[in-house]
Design an enzyme around this catalytic site. Structure first.
Site, PDB file in Angstrom:
ATOM      1  N   ASP A 225       0.829  -1.210   0.000  1.00 15.89           N
ATOM      2  CA  ASP A 225       0.000   0.000   0.000  1.00 15.89           C
ATOM      3  C   ASP A 225       0.865   1.262   0.000  1.00 15.89           C
ATOM      4  OD1 ASP A 225      -2.405   1.360  -0.031  1.00 15.89           O
ATOM      5  OD2 ASP A 225      -2.610   1.369   2.158  1.00 15.89           O
TER       6      ASP A 225
ATOM      7  N   ASN B  81       1.329   3.438  -2.798  1.00 17.54           N
ATOM      8  CA  ASN B  81       1.924   3.880  -4.072  1.00 17.54           C
ATOM      9  C   ASN B  81       1.440   5.269  -4.464  1.00 17.54           C
ATOM     10  OD1 ASN B  81       2.951   1.305  -4.175  1.00 17.54           O
ATOM     11  ND2 ASN B  81       1.613   0.594  -5.824  1.00 17.54           N
TER      12      ASN B  81
ATOM     13  N   ASN C  83     -10.969  -2.423  -5.619  1.00 22.62           N
ATOM     14  CA  ASN C  83     -10.206  -1.383  -6.323  1.00 22.62           C
ATOM     15  C   ASN C  83     -10.830  -0.961  -7.656  1.00 22.62           C
ATOM     16  OD1 ASN C  83      -6.982  -2.599  -5.111  1.00 22.62           O
ATOM     17  ND2 ASN C  83      -8.183  -0.858  -4.377  1.00 22.62           N
TER      18      ASN C  83
ATOM     19  N   ARG D  95      -5.137  -1.651   8.921  1.00 22.53           N
ATOM     20  CA  ARG D  95      -6.321  -2.443   8.585  1.00 22.53           C
ATOM     21  C   ARG D  95      -5.985  -3.530   7.576  1.00 22.53           C
ATOM     22  NH1 ARG D  95      -8.035   2.832   6.680  1.00 22.53           N
ATOM     23  NH2 ARG D  95      -7.327   3.074   4.542  1.00 22.53           N
TER      24      ARG D  95
HETATM   25  C1  IPE Z   1      -5.449  -2.717  -0.334  1.00 23.65           C
HETATM   26  O1  IPE Z   1      -5.107  -1.385  -0.404  1.00 23.65           O
HETATM   27  C2  IPE Z   1      -5.414  -3.350  -1.694  1.00 23.65           C
HETATM   28  C3  IPE Z   1      -4.099  -3.479  -2.294  1.00 23.65           C
HETATM   29  C4  IPE Z   1      -2.982  -3.164  -1.734  1.00 23.65           C
HETATM   30  C5  IPE Z   1      -4.097  -4.050  -3.619  1.00 23.65           C
HETATM   31  P1  IPE Z   1      -6.205  -0.237  -0.571  1.00 23.65           P
HETATM   32  O2  IPE Z   1      -5.458   1.028  -0.702  1.00 23.65           O
HETATM   33  O3  IPE Z   1      -7.136  -0.576  -1.658  1.00 23.65           O
HETATM   34  O4  IPE Z   1      -6.996  -0.321   0.815  1.00 23.65           O
HETATM   35  P2  IPE Z   1      -7.876   0.762   1.540  1.00 23.65           P
HETATM   36  O5  IPE Z   1      -8.824   1.326   0.519  1.00 23.65           O
HETATM   37  O6  IPE Z   1      -6.949   1.814   2.074  1.00 23.65           O
HETATM   38  O7  IPE Z   1      -8.545   0.018   2.643  1.00 23.65           O
HETATM   39  C1  IPE Z   2      -1.494   0.273  -3.350  1.00 23.43           C
HETATM   40  O1  IPE Z   2      -1.262   1.637  -3.360  1.00 23.43           O
HETATM   41  C2  IPE Z   2      -1.693  -0.318  -4.718  1.00 23.43           C
HETATM   42  C3  IPE Z   2      -3.090  -0.681  -5.020  1.00 23.43           C
HETATM   43  C4  IPE Z   2      -4.090  -0.629  -4.175  1.00 23.43           C
HETATM   44  C5  IPE Z   2      -3.376  -1.138  -6.355  1.00 23.43           C
HETATM   45  P1  IPE Z   2      -2.456   2.671  -3.362  1.00 23.43           P
HETATM   46  O2  IPE Z   2      -2.814   2.982  -4.762  1.00 23.43           O
HETATM   47  O3  IPE Z   2      -3.581   2.189  -2.527  1.00 23.43           O
HETATM   48  O4  IPE Z   2      -1.768   3.925  -2.691  1.00 23.43           O
HETATM   49  P2  IPE Z   2      -2.440   4.928  -1.656  1.00 23.43           P
HETATM   50  O5  IPE Z   2      -2.969   4.117  -0.522  1.00 23.43           O
HETATM   51  O6  IPE Z   2      -3.514   5.640  -2.405  1.00 23.43           O
HETATM   52  O7  IPE Z   2      -1.335   5.828  -1.239  1.00 23.43           O
HETATM   53 MG    MG Z   3      -4.062   2.425  -0.576  1.00 24.31          MG
END
Ligand code: IPE
Ligand code: IPE
Ligand code: MG
Length: 246
Positions: A28, A30, A76, A198
């Site tokens: 998480d 990115n 997602n 979480r």
């Molecule tokens: C969890 O991260 C899913 C992945 C890392 C692929 P999210 O960024 O989607 O989770 P939430 O929305 O913060 O719970």
């Molecule tokens: C995790 O990084 C990758 C995926 C869920 C695909 P995020 O895209 O959730 O990055 P943040 O949480 O918005 O920083």
């Molecule tokens: Mg995220």
């Protein structure tokens, strides 16, 4: 040839005989990482791919037998269409680009999730990766794509009902046996990057007793030292599984 990560792990006090067998990672942060640089979110995902490549090598070199990473959740799809399309393309490109070196390293590629709902090109790349590496005996690397823990349990229940089980036949073992990868041991360590405390619907059933480790650093910055930090923390835990441990 000694491996850099192994030398580092030994130096930092890791007990290589009691590593987690199955490491799960919620990659998480990115998007936030990209934002701090004034970049588009997709560039964060691109950098996340680099971090994943090195995490797989490090986990393998350390001697971890199963690595499962959350690449795209069933939730997602709610993201902007451009980000979703970019992620699908990136995962497909990564699956194709990495296959040769993964195969050479004896990695067995696997997937978890509702794969049949993914774009056809991505499905083809994942299926090809699984076919080519099917007989490999090294680390089992599972990419969770369009994965949701609740969706997985729903799919298991559907299979169980379709197979005609009677209510009194339903046990935890039967449910476990109908999950996406019943042959894998349950994860014993789950890492989440970027500070969120979480679970976000990852491995709900299998992770019931898994040890959690959260680092504040975002996924693109994840390094061998982060992996060692998590393993060192894991090795201080007393796992009780509900019992009393003196
Ligand atoms: C969890 O991260 C899913 C992945 C890392 C692929 P999210 O960024 O989607 O989770 P939430 O929305 O913060 O719970
Ligand atoms: C995790 O990084 C990758 C995926 C869920 C695909 P995020 O895209 O959730 O990055 P943040 O949480 O918005 O920083
Ligand atoms: Mg995220």
């Amino acid at each position: 040839m000694s491996k850099k990560i192994v030398d580092l792990a030994i130096k930092r006090g890791v007990d290589l005989d009691s590593l987690p067998k199955h490491l799960a990672i919620i990659m998480d942060g990115n998007g936030r990482w990209a934002k701090t640089k004034g970049w588009q979110r997709l560039l964060g995902h691109r950098e996340g791919y680099r971090a994943l490549r090195s995490a797989l090598l490090n986990a393998d070199d350390l001697g971890i037998k199963y690595l499962t990473v959350y690449a795209f959740s069933a939730e997602n799809w709610k993201r902007p269409a451009e980000e979703v399309a970019g992620l699908m393309k990136l995962i497909e490109t990564a699956a194709r680009e990495e296959l040769k070196s993964m195969h050479k390293n004896n990695v067995r590629v696997n997937v978890s999730g509702r794969i049949d709902e993914l774009p056809q090109g991505l499905q083809d790349a994942l299926n090809h990766g699984m076919e080519v590496t099917a007989n490999n005996t090294g680390i089992v690397f599972t990419l969770a794509v369009n994965y949701g823990g609740r969706a997985e349990i729903v799919d298991a229940v559907r299979d169980i009902v379709a197979a005609g089980f009677e209510p009194e036949d339903i046990t935890e073992e039967i449910i476990s046996a109908h999950l996406y990868n019943p042959q894998h041991p349950e994860p014993d360590l789950m890492i989440r990057t970027a500070g969120e405390m979480r679970w976000s619907n990852f491995l709900l059933w299998q992770g019931a007793y898994c040890e959690l480790y959260v680092t504040e650093d975002p996924w693109p910055e994840f390094s061998g030292n982060h992996m060692i930090d998590a393993v060192l923390s894991f090795q201080t835990r007393t796992r009780k599984f509900g019992a009393v441990v003196e």
